[in-house]
Scaffold this motif. Structure first.
Motif, PDB file in Angstrom:
ATOM      1  N   VAL A 628       4.951   8.267 -10.344  1.00 26.92           N
ATOM      2  CA  VAL A 628       3.569   9.064  -9.809  1.00 26.92           C
ATOM      3  C   VAL A 628       3.056   8.053  -9.047  1.00 26.92           C
ATOM      4  O   VAL A 628       2.346   8.496  -7.786  1.00 26.92           O
ATOM      5  N   ALA A 629       2.802   6.824  -9.087  1.00 30.26           N
ATOM      6  CA  ALA A 629       2.007   5.928  -8.150  1.00 30.26           C
ATOM      7  C   ALA A 629       2.810   5.987  -6.848  1.00 30.26           C
ATOM      8  O   ALA A 629       2.059   5.856  -5.933  1.00 30.26           O
ATOM      9  N   ASP A 630       3.944   5.878  -6.871  1.00 29.72           N
ATOM     10  CA  ASP A 630       4.726   5.756  -5.877  1.00 29.72           C
ATOM     11  C   ASP A 630       4.504   7.131  -4.768  1.00 29.72           C
ATOM     12  O   ASP A 630       4.579   6.862  -3.643  1.00 29.72           O
ATOM     13  N   GLU A 631       4.807   8.166  -5.462  1.00 26.48           N
ATOM     14  CA  GLU A 631       4.415   9.508  -4.858  1.00 26.48           C
ATOM     15  C   GLU A 631       2.938   9.554  -4.246  1.00 26.48           C
ATOM     16  O   GLU A 631       2.681   9.875  -3.159  1.00 26.48           O
ATOM     17  N   LEU A 632       1.936   9.292  -5.260  1.00 23.21           N
ATOM     18  CA  LEU A 632       0.743   9.371  -4.778  1.00 23.21           C
ATOM     19  C   LEU A 632       0.310   8.472  -3.613  1.00 23.21           C
ATOM     20  O   LEU A 632      -0.599   8.768  -2.676  1.00 23.21           O
ATOM     21  N   SER A 633       0.839   7.278  -3.449  1.00 18.68           N
ATOM     22  CA  SER A 633       0.678   6.146  -2.536  1.00 18.68           C
ATOM     23  C   SER A 633       1.419   6.610  -1.411  1.00 18.68           C
ATOM     24  O   SER A 633       0.810   6.527  -0.080  1.00 18.68           O
ATOM     25  N   ALA A 634       2.496   7.265  -1.371  1.00 18.40           N
ATOM     26  CA  ALA A 634       3.189   7.457  -0.307  1.00 18.40           C
ATOM     27  C   ALA A 634       2.602   8.757   0.339  1.00 18.40           C
ATOM     28  O   ALA A 634       2.527   9.147   1.679  1.00 18.40           O
ATOM     29  N   PRO A 659      -3.522   6.277  20.129  1.00 22.72           N
ATOM     30  CA  PRO A 659      -4.436   5.093  19.846  1.00 22.72           C
ATOM     31  C   PRO A 659      -3.684   3.745  19.487  1.00 22.72           C
ATOM     32  O   PRO A 659      -2.551   3.849  18.775  1.00 22.72           O
ATOM     33  N   ARG A 660      -3.859   2.912  19.904  1.00 20.51           N
ATOM     34  CA  ARG A 660      -3.323   1.540  19.665  1.00 20.51           C
ATOM     35  C   ARG A 660      -4.235   0.945  18.300  1.00 20.51           C
ATOM     36  O   ARG A 660      -4.959   0.269  18.360  1.00 20.51           O
ATOM     37  N   PHE A 661      -3.856   1.710  17.298  1.00 20.98           N
ATOM     38  CA  PHE A 661      -5.021   1.388  15.856  1.00 20.98           C
ATOM     39  C   PHE A 661      -3.788   1.438  14.760  1.00 20.98           C
ATOM     40  O   PHE A 661      -2.790   1.975  14.719  1.00 20.98           O
ATOM     41  N   ALA A 662      -4.545   0.490  13.795  1.00 15.73           N
ATOM     42  CA  ALA A 662      -3.660   0.668  12.449  1.00 15.73           C
ATOM     43  C   ALA A 662      -4.529   0.776  11.167  1.00 15.73           C
ATOM     44  O   ALA A 662      -5.869   0.359  11.398  1.00 15.73           O
ATOM     45  N   VAL A 663      -4.285   1.537  10.207  1.00 17.36           N
ATOM     46  CA  VAL A 663      -4.882   1.378   8.774  1.00 17.36           C
ATOM     47  C   VAL A 663      -4.328   0.375   7.993  1.00 17.36           C
ATOM     48  O   VAL A 663      -2.971   0.645   7.748  1.00 17.36           O
ATOM     49  N   ILE A 664      -4.956  -0.642   7.739  1.00 17.21           N
ATOM     50  CA  ILE A 664      -4.449  -1.634   6.643  1.00 17.21           C
ATOM     51  C   ILE A 664      -4.794  -1.299   5.036  1.00 17.21           C
ATOM     52  O   ILE A 664      -5.908  -0.919   4.895  1.00 17.21           O
ATOM     53  N   ALA A 665      -3.929  -0.916   4.374  1.00 15.64           N
ATOM     54  CA  ALA A 665      -4.106  -0.775   2.925  1.00 15.64           C
ATOM     55  C   ALA A 665      -4.221  -1.879   1.952  1.00 15.64           C
ATOM     56  O   ALA A 665      -3.344  -2.798   1.916  1.00 15.64           O
ATOM     57  N   TYR A 666      -5.168  -1.690   1.264  1.00 12.15           N
ATOM     58  CA  TYR A 666      -5.504  -2.846   0.174  1.00 12.15           C
ATOM     59  C   TYR A 666      -5.617  -2.375  -1.307  1.00 12.15           C
ATOM     60  O   TYR A 666      -5.368  -1.186  -1.503  1.00 12.15           O
ATOM     61  N   GLY A 667      -5.644  -3.259  -2.010  1.00 11.23           N
ATOM     62  CA  GLY A 667      -5.925  -2.594  -3.570  1.00 11.23           C
ATOM     63  C   GLY A 667      -4.995  -1.750  -4.131  1.00 11.23           C
ATOM     64  O   GLY A 667      -3.558  -2.016  -3.772  1.00 11.23           O
ATOM     65  N   LYS A 668      -5.302  -0.568  -4.880  1.00  7.56           N
ATOM     66  CA  LYS A 668      -4.295  -0.054  -5.376  1.00  7.56           C
ATOM     67  C   LYS A 668      -3.222   0.673  -4.447  1.00  7.56           C
ATOM     68  O   LYS A 668      -1.921   0.862  -4.718  1.00  7.56           O
ATOM     69  N   LEU A 669      -3.740   1.232  -3.204  1.00  6.65           N
ATOM     70  CA  LEU A 669      -2.915   1.918  -2.113  1.00  6.65           C
ATOM     71  C   LEU A 669      -2.058   0.594  -1.507  1.00  6.65           C
ATOM     72  O   LEU A 669      -1.062   0.866  -1.454  1.00  6.65           O
ATOM     73  N   GLY A 670      -2.718  -0.269  -1.259  1.00  7.06           N
ATOM     74  CA  GLY A 670      -1.713  -1.592  -0.690  1.00  7.06           C
ATOM     75  C   GLY A 670      -0.628  -1.942  -1.707  1.00  7.06           C
ATOM     76  O   GLY A 670       0.425  -2.054  -1.181  1.00  7.06           O
ATOM     77  N   GLY A 671      -0.891  -2.007  -3.009  1.00  5.79           N
ATOM     78  CA  GLY A 671       0.063  -2.507  -3.994  1.00  5.79           C
ATOM     79  C   GLY A 671       1.012  -1.062  -4.469  1.00  5.79           C
ATOM     80  O   GLY A 671       1.733  -1.195  -5.297  1.00  5.79           O
ATOM     81  N   LYS A 672       0.884  -0.050  -3.897  1.00  5.04           N
ATOM     82  CA  LYS A 672       1.526   1.145  -4.338  1.00  5.04           C
ATOM     83  C   LYS A 672       1.473   1.536  -5.773  1.00  5.04           C
ATOM     84  O   LYS A 672       2.522   1.809  -6.438  1.00  5.04           O
ATOM     85  N   GLU A 673       0.067   1.489  -6.012  1.00  3.77           N
ATOM     86  CA  GLU A 673      -0.321   1.680  -7.554  1.00  3.77           C
ATOM     87  C   GLU A 673      -1.274   2.811  -7.681  1.00  3.77           C
ATOM     88  O   GLU A 673      -2.086   2.683  -8.438  1.00  3.77           O
TER      89      GLU A 673
END
Length: 916
Positions: A628-634, A659-673
């Motif tokens: 579930v967490a993998d699917e929601l994070s992806a 754009p030369r731009f990036a989104v960096i994920a932290y927390g639950k999204l960063g950990g794919k949880e």
């Protein structure tokens, strides 16, 4: 030898001669009368330019335009008969040639009709002095480029705006174009010594035969918005400007397209249109039956009879109109293209779409042969054996006194079409049983009125009480009778499902609770009435957990996903999701509707639908908590990527294509949880040397956050938290990559705190320019592996944990699976310490692989003894499951300590090992 060969020849079946076009009485007439002109048409399939050149040649030889148009038409049809019957020309090529014949002749005739009127009256001018365009709108098969060989053409005449002509005898633009329409009919529709070009039907214009022959754009808009009927939406679905040719390409007719799109397609899933099509279909079948009364040969109408061409078109158009408002990729005038798109989107089984397509092509080929016989606009199979045999042979089939493969094939095709049509366009009855009462013996017939005691008495007591409460609400009492009848039917079905054991009684009562706030959104009631199987799946879902009901209340449109049988057995595919959204974006652009409002709603609907699919698989136990967490994070990653790309296209300050731009994920999204409804912890970075970069990306980040967080008619998308950016809420919304690197690595006076490095352990690039991913990852790894004083680090991490615990108090005698000592946060802090303290010596800890994998790696590296890491990993998994189950059923996550004592103790052992 002679007798042997004679015997062999007697045993061989007779050779069936090939079908020839000359069997057609029409072809015979053309070849006799226009023998000298036949050679004027170049070899091959006649196309628009060929027709235009042919008319010019005929005029050079002394014919009037009216005569040249008619002769050109006859020569084209003779050629198509040969190509179709003798050379197996594709049906699509035949209909395309006929369509382009109509377009070319209408273009020439319109130019002449306007020229004739302008001699006396001049040309119409608007108040501003500009010219006023006149459009010939092709409807039906002409609009769809599917014209029959002997078809009439359905036209609507529209002019751009009101005005006055500028000639010697001025008249209004309306009068001028009305006279142009009459002149056009004379050139195209009148029957002369040379016949006609096309029979012209204007019945589909506003108000039909009682309406004016021409309408202004504003008149058409008013009519469609105020008086337009449901069946007219199907008529206008295939419409397009077919003449003059210049108007097709100059863009001035785009306002007409916008008016028609808003009439045909609704912004919601429009299941209420089913009844409108039912009424139209009844009229068609009743008329076909009336014609066939006493004349059995009329039952073999390949277009209008049961299982005919019209029913295939109805199936396709119905599904297009229902979903085309939200899914513009469904919009196409072509029946065959629409079938493939419906199958690709899961609205139709691929095998059904394939067979319907085969049936459509076969029926259309039969229709063409019927019409080739005498150039008559008929769809009835001939009764003469010779004609029937010729049609069969032209299709590679046999037909004689003993057996007729043609009739057998027709019967087979039409029966399949009829069954598909009936399955889709039933009267909203349950398909679970022939009687339509879902197997409830006491529920047959039409149920009593919703607010009657007779209806309540038929229901189980607990459900009856809910229904009585429902009926007392003013909004229920104010419903139209049709809506009350739908609601009655749905509640009766729910009761029957509970009595049969198909769902729990709790599910049935939850259904009443769910439907109450949606009563004014009648399209959802219509959807469930039309799709009994969707209601059945919905009831099961409502019985499994409470949170699905909450989600469905917030996003009721997702119930349509339950109609897709692939839902339970598929998994989220990010590439497929992105491709579907891009196809939808391109479709919005084709329809001229790719504005921010449409795109924001598109993103939200797509995201809600995918979350719901994951939710259904989850509560049905088809996937694990981790999956579930993998699917929601992806899904979040993919949605961020599409939003970023689309928002940039709508940024006025954009200075480069991408754009030369990036989104960096932290927390639950960063950990794919990620869980249902989780906030997204993100940081925005850019790497651009342009002197305006800081200003441009600042504006872009504000727009991007707006696109992600704005609540629209389709609901919300994400809650965004950017507090983890450099300097937190006092810092800039977007940071250059070099500034981020300096901040995190401690170069200069402005540096990151230890808790920010803790957060960095779970950070990852998740969307944006791909080449920034390795650069960010290099910065992340360098910062995490930097030398640190272990004792000082341990105290800082422990102090931060105590600060967080104080902010999340837990009731005495309860265990919070996340925040209590021995809860999930303890595991997360222990892992963060291990990464910051030991990743320099053990680089495997730098990988962002999640807490469970990192605990096992720490144990393999001998940083944790005696299975401490493995037990804590198992405990973390079980605590996540407990939290997940509680949230799904809207239960508290603070529980009796003894229920999870084993897992709590395993986490406490980890904490003591790491922090002492």
């Amino acid at each position: 030898m002679g007798s042997a060969s004679q015997t062999a020849s007697q045993t061989q079946p007779p050779v069936t001669p090939p079908a020839l076009a000359e069997h057609s009485r029409f072809v015979q007439r053309i070849r006799r009368r226009y023998a000298d002109e036949l050679a004027l048409l170049p070899p091959g399939l006649p196309r628009r330019d060929t027709v235009t050149a042919l008319v010019a040649t005929l005029r050079e030889r002394g014919r009037t335009l009216a005569s040249a148009l008619r002769v050109a038409r006859h020569l084209v049809l003779e050629r198509l008969a040969v190509l179709d019957v003798e050379r197996g020309c594709a049906m699509e090529d035949v209909t395309l040639a006929m369509t382009e014949l109509a377009e070319a002749t209408l273009d020439l005739a319109l130019a002449q009709a306007i020229a004739d009127q302008s001699v006396r009256h001049g040309l119409p001018r608007s108040e501003a002095g500009g010219d006023i365009e006149f459009w010939v709108v092709g409807m039906g098969k002409l609009g769809a480029r599917e014209l029959n060989v002997s078809s009439d053409i359905d036209l609507v005449y529209v002019y751009e705006e009101d005005g006055q002509t500028d000639g010697a005898v001025p008249i209004s633009a309306h009068e001028f174009f009305a006279q142009v329409a009459r002149g056009l009919y004379t050139l195209i529709g009148d029957t002369t010594d040379d016949g006609f070009v096309f029979r012209v039907d204007l019945m589909l214009r506003p108000n039909g035969n009682s309406g004016p022959p021409v309408v202004s754009l504003s008149m058409l808009e008013d009519y469609l918005q105020i008086q337009g009927r449901e069946w007219e939406r199907f008529a206008w679905l295939k419409s397009r400007v077919v003449a003059p040719r210049a108007s097709v390409s100059n863009g001035r007719a785009l306002p007409l397209r916008d008016i028609i799109n808003s009439f045909v397609y609704r912004k919601y899933l429009d299941y209420g249109v089913f009844e409108g099509l039912r009424q139209l279909h009844r009229k068609v079948r009743d008329e076909a039956q009336r014609r066939a009364a006493g004349r059995p040969e009329r039952a073999n109408d390949v277009k209008l009879s049961r299982g005919g061409i019209r029913e295939i078109e109805f199936i396709v158009q119905l599904l297009q109109v229902v979903r085309g408002g939200q899914f513009p990729e469904m919009r196409t005038r072509s029946t065959l293209k629409a079938l493939s798109r419906l199958a690709a989107s899961g609205l139709m089984k691929p095998e059904s779409a394939t067979r319907l397509g085969e049936a459509y092509v076969f029926l259309r080929r039969v229709e063409h042969r019927i019409q080739f016989l005498d150039d008559q606009q008929t769809h009835l199979l001939p009764t003469g054996d010779g004609d029937l045999n010729w049609i069969a042979r032209s299709l590679g089939l046999a037909c004689n006194a003993d057996a007729c493969e043609l009739l057998d094939r027709l019967g087979e095709m039409r029966e399949f079409v009829a069954l598909e049509f009936d399955a889709l366009l039933h009267d909203g009855r349950d398909s679970a049983s022939p009687s339509g009462n879902g197997g409830c013996k006491s529920c047959g017939g039409t149920p009593p009125p919703l607010d009657s005691e007779a209806f309540a008495e038929k229901l189980p007591p607990e459900l009856a009480e809910r229904v009585r409460h429902l009926c007392a609400l003013p909004k229920v009492q104010a419903l139209r009778e049709e809506s009350k009848a739908r609601l009655t039917r749905l509640i009766a079905r729910a009761a029957q499902a509970a009595q049969r054991g198909d769902c729990t009684m709790e599910a049935a009562t939850r259904f009443v609770d769910w439907v109450e706030p949606l009563l004014r959104r009648e399209s959802y009631l219509a959807l469930l009435v039309e799709r009994a199987e969707v209601q059945q799946r919905l009831l099961r879902l409502l019985g499994l957990a409470r949170w699905p009901m909450r989600y469905l209340m917030r996003h009721p449109g997702v119930i349509d996903e339950l109609a897709d049988e692939r839902l339970l057995h598929s998994r989220f595919d990010a590439a497929e999701f992105a491709a579907e959204l891009e196809a939808r974006h391109e479709a919005w652009e084709r329809s001229g509707q790719a504005d921010p409002e449409a795109l924001l709603d598109t993103l939200r609907r797509a995201h809600h639908a995918e979350v719901f699919r994951t939710l259904v698989r989850d509560v049905e136990s088809h996937i694990t908590v981790e999956q579930v967490a993998d699917e929601l994070s992806a899904l979040a990653d993919a949605t961020l990527a599409r939003t970023l790309a689309w928002a940039w296209k709508h940024l006025k300050q954009a200075h480069r294509p991408e754009p030369r731009f990036a989104v960096i994920a932290y927390g639950k999204l960063g950990g794919k949880e990620l869980g249902y409804g989780s906030d997204l912890d993100v940081v925005f970075l850019y790497d651009d040397e342009d002197e305006r970069a800081a200003e441009v990306y600042g504006a872009f980040t504000r727009k991007l956050i707006g696109w992600l967080t704005l609540r629209t008619a389709a609901g919300e998308l994400f809650e965004i938290d950017t507090a983890l950016r450099p300097n937190g809420n006092s810092g800039m919304l977007v940071t250059s990559m070099s500034s981020f690197e300096k901040y995190q690595s401690g170069r200069g006076s402005n540096t990151a705190w230890t808790w920010e490095h803790q957060a960095l352990t779970r950070a990852r690039w998740c969307a944006g320019l791909a080449e920034l991913e390795p650069r960010f990852e290099a910065v992340r790894r360098a910062v995490l592996a930097a030398p640190r004083d272990h004792a000082a680090l341990r105290e800082e991490v422990r102090a931060m944990r105590e600060k967080l615990r104080a902010a999340r108090p837990v009731k005495e005698g309860r265990f919070d699976v996340k925040h209590s000592p021995g809860g999930m946060v303890d595991v997360e802090f222990a892992v963060q310490y291990l990464v910051l303290a030991h990743s320099a010596a053990h680089p495997g800890l730098l990988d962002n692989k999640g807490n469970i994998a990192l605990l096992l790696r720490a144990q393999e590296a001998a940083l944790l003894p005696d299975q401490i890491g493995a037990r804590a990993a198992d405990a973390y998994r079980e605590l996540r499951r407990a939290q997940h189950r509680a949230r799904l059923d809207e239960q508290p996550t603070q529980v009796d300590p003894e229920t999870l004592a084993e897992h709590r103790d395993a986490v406490l052992a980890l904490w003591r090992t790491v922090f002492g």
